[in-house]
Write an enzyme that holds these catalytic residues in place. Structure first.
Site, PDB file in Angstrom:
ATOM      1  N   ASP A  48      33.302  38.450  39.695  1.00 41.08           N
ATOM      2  CA  ASP A  48      33.538  39.845  40.105  1.00 41.08           C
ATOM      3  C   ASP A  48      33.825  39.923  41.607  1.00 41.08           C
ATOM      4  OD1 ASP A  48      32.205  42.268  38.212  1.00 41.08           O
ATOM      5  OD2 ASP A  48      31.550  40.250  37.688  1.00 41.08           O
ATOM      6  N   ASP A  93      33.701  34.874  35.936  1.00 41.60           N
ATOM      7  CA  ASP A  93      32.974  36.121  36.184  1.00 41.60           C
ATOM      8  C   ASP A  93      32.641  36.262  37.666  1.00 41.60           C
ATOM      9  OD1 ASP A  93      31.678  38.548  35.700  1.00 41.60           O
ATOM     10  OD2 ASP A  93      29.738  37.579  35.328  1.00 41.60           O
ATOM     11  N   GLY A 133      31.299  48.027  32.899  1.00 43.45           N
ATOM     12  CA  GLY A 133      31.610  47.666  31.513  1.00 43.45           C
ATOM     13  C   GLY A 133      32.523  46.459  31.395  1.00 43.45           C
ATOM     14  N   GLU A 158      32.025  43.504  30.894  1.00 43.24           N
ATOM     15  CA  GLU A 158      31.639  42.543  29.856  1.00 43.24           C
ATOM     16  C   GLU A 158      31.856  43.115  28.453  1.00 43.24           C
ATOM     17  OE1 GLU A 158      29.963  42.403  32.900  1.00 43.24           O
ATOM     18  OE2 GLU A 158      30.977  40.484  33.091  1.00 43.24           O
TER      19      GLU A 158
HETATM   20 CA    CA Z   1      30.806  40.732  35.582  1.00 41.45          CA
END
Ligand code: CA
Ligand code: CA
Length: 570
Positions: free
Chosen positions: A311, A309, A196, A198
């Site tokens: 991650d 982003d 989650g 985003e």
């Molecule tokens: Ca992401």
């Protein structure tokens, strides 16, 4: 309520007793079977084909010399047009696997379905699922199977019957939480992450009692004021700060540490989270945790104040690597940010960090003394610009130099085999208000940027310490499947166009391929039964990754899904 739990407990004890009472099919998996998974060729009892997630099998019956004779033994439809991004388990001759709408047990030799338990899902559950409806795999111990569900819950099933034993709501899916990760059993605790990042969630890692599903601990991945790292967030931004945990951690039973990656900051816009002066602990990091308590023992942050982003969730592969004549207990990690990290897994000390893709625009390198990235001029500017006038081109893209699909590592040759991506993105930060259950990235995302003269991806054989290629195979359409290596000198992975492929691990030469009928975005396994080696993989892209790789040819790939098992002819 108390009474119900008690009855449930009694029923559970009864079913476990039945499972262990010497029936023809021995039931399940012990804690020791999990610890020994990588050492034993026969079964595959863990996500990653071992707690260290090397995805390396000691089996060598199928090898460089004979792999061209590999043929399908059976194929079973999974009755789903969603992406099949899971890794099956193989226990006592039975394949267990999740899809996004059911859990299945299949006789591994005949392909006959033994049981199939559909999921009961609320219809509005898909509103807050950023990147396709996925499920990545199962955990198993003591007669029970465990899986996450897209509605942000975890369920336990009886391995023999597929009957649900318990269900626990981890969080409220209406707030943007979801679950796709394969859970992990470590030191008797069932550990799960959350998705989650985003949707403005606050990420965490949870520990549960596998017998009852009751929560034992929760470790938040964004630090609140007053906690260590709490001063790395402006105001109350940590409350929607992201740090999702959607890829399974690895585990070192001797050190008794779980290594779990954390995702991007929320929103993506780094200036919103304080820019260069704010690291935003503990996003885009690896956390080393005690499985019994969730205590944070050490952490390393790949992308402080993550702007793109990137991650940090990618798998952390445990490997003992010779560095300067001394064997180090290391952890290797190919980050979306384009750097290949080697970290001492006993204490988090950075050993090496080198670029593994051609173009990394956001950082000039990683300073080994401080462990920190050295920002490029562009990134320094992005970190302080809440609203950009016009877009910049950033490489790698938000999908990374490598996406989530895991690499394999051959410990004999100290080589990592990695599907990598070679494209950038158009990047422009904007202001955005958070609204419950809606996309929250603070970014005007207009798409990926490709270089028409270059392949969009590679399969690479990488030396972890130098980050240099031993070989690489250029790919017109990048590969999003996981990779598996074997002692037979093979590297298995799959293509978006449907081919399941075996490469020579010394040269990258393609030795065998088979068209599975849909694209591959899953994780293959290999196993042995009665002296014969098999290879199993699921097929089905669900169309999601076609968007990612931006290739028109993928529009024609069928989305139907199935599971395939291959062997050498008798
Ligand atoms: Ca992401
Ligand atoms: Ca095994």
């Amino acid at each position: 309520m108390m009474m119900r739990n008690k009855l449930l407990g009694l029923a559970l004890v009864a079913s476990l007793t039945a499972a262990f009472s010497g029936s023809a099919v021995a039931a399940g998996v012990s804690a020791n079977d999990l610890i020994n998974d990588a050492k034993t060729g026969g079964d595959v009892t863990t996500y990653g084909m071992g707690y260290g997630q090397q995805r390396f099998s000691k089996l060598n019956q199928i090898n460089r010399g004979n792999v061209k004779k590999l043929v399908p033994k059976w194929n079973l439809s999974l009755d789903s047009n969603q992406p099949q991004s899971q890794q099956p388990l193989l226990i006592d001759g039975v394949l267990y696997l999740p899809t996004v709408n059911a859990t299945l047990a299949v006789d591994a030799i005949t392909g006959k379905q033994l049981w199939k338990t559909p999921l009961d899902l609320p219809e509005d559950v898909y509103n807050a699922v950023c990147c396709g409806n996925h499920n990545r795999g199962l955990a198993a111990v003591d007669g029970l199977l465990f899986r996450t569900v897209i509605d942000a819950s975890i369920i336990a099933l009886d391995m023999k019957t597929g009957k649900q034993v318990w269900k626990t709501a981890v969080e409220d899916y209406k707030q943007g939480y979801s679950l796709t990760v394969a859970p992990l059993i470590a030191d008797g605790v069932l550990i799960s992450g959350i998705s989650g990042g985003e949707y403005g969630i606050r990420g965490f890692i949870d520990g549960y009692d596998p017998k009852t599903g009751s929560r034992l601990w929760r470790k938040f991945t964004t630090a609140a004021p007053g906690e260590p790292g709490g001063d790395t967030w402006p105001g109350d931004t940590y409350k929607r700060g992201g740090g999702s945990t959607w890829i399974t951690g690895s585990y070192d039973p001797e050190l008794n540490l779980v290594y779990w990656g954390t995702g991007n900051g929320g929103p993506w816009n780094p200036a919103f989270r304080g820019g260069a002066s704010m690291d935003n602990k503990y996003i885009s990091s690896v956390l080393a945790l005690r499985p019994k308590t969730g205590e944070l023992v050490w952490h390393y942050q790949f992308s402080p104040n993550d702007a793109y982003d990137y991650d940090g969730v990618n798998e952390n592969v445990l490997a003992d690597i010779k560095v300067g004549g001394k064997v180090r207990k290391a952890m290797i990690h190919a980050d979306r940010n384009g750097f290949f990290y080697v970290i001492d897994r006993t204490n988090g000390e950075l050993i090496a960090a080198n670029k593994f893709v051609d173009r990394v625009d956001w950082a000039k390198g990683i300073d080994l003394k401080t462990g920190r990235p050295i920002d490029s001029e562009m990134t320094a500017r992005h970190r302080k610009t809440l609203v950009m006038e016009k877009a910049d081109e950033v490489w790698p893209s938000a999908l990374g130099g490598k996406n989530w699909s895991p690499m394999a590592y051959n410990p004999d040759s100290n080589t990592a085999f990695v599907n990598t991506l070679n494209f950038g993105m158009a990047y422009r930060t904007v202001e955005q208000e958070w609204k419950r259950g809606t996309f929250y990235i603070g970014m005007d995302f207009t798409g990926f940027v490709f270089d028409s003269k270059q392949p969009r991806g590679y399969l690479q054989a990488i030396d972890p310490i130098s980050g240099k290629n031993k070989w690489r195979v250029p790919l017109a359409i990048p590969q999003f499947a996981g990779v598996m290596a074997t002692k037979g000198g093979l590297v298995f992975t799959g293509a978006m166009t449907g081919e399941f492929i075996a490469y020579d691990d010394q040269t990258g030469k393609k030795l065998w391929e088979f068209q599975t009928g849909s694209g591959l975005v899953s994780m293959p396994i290999t196993w042995e039964k009665d002296g014969k080696q098999y290879v199993t993989v699921t097929s089905g892209t669900g169309g999601v990754y076609a968007l990612y790789s931006g290739d028109e040819r993928l529009k024609n790939v069928p989305t139907g899904s199935s599971i395939w098992t291959f062997a050498l002819p008798n």
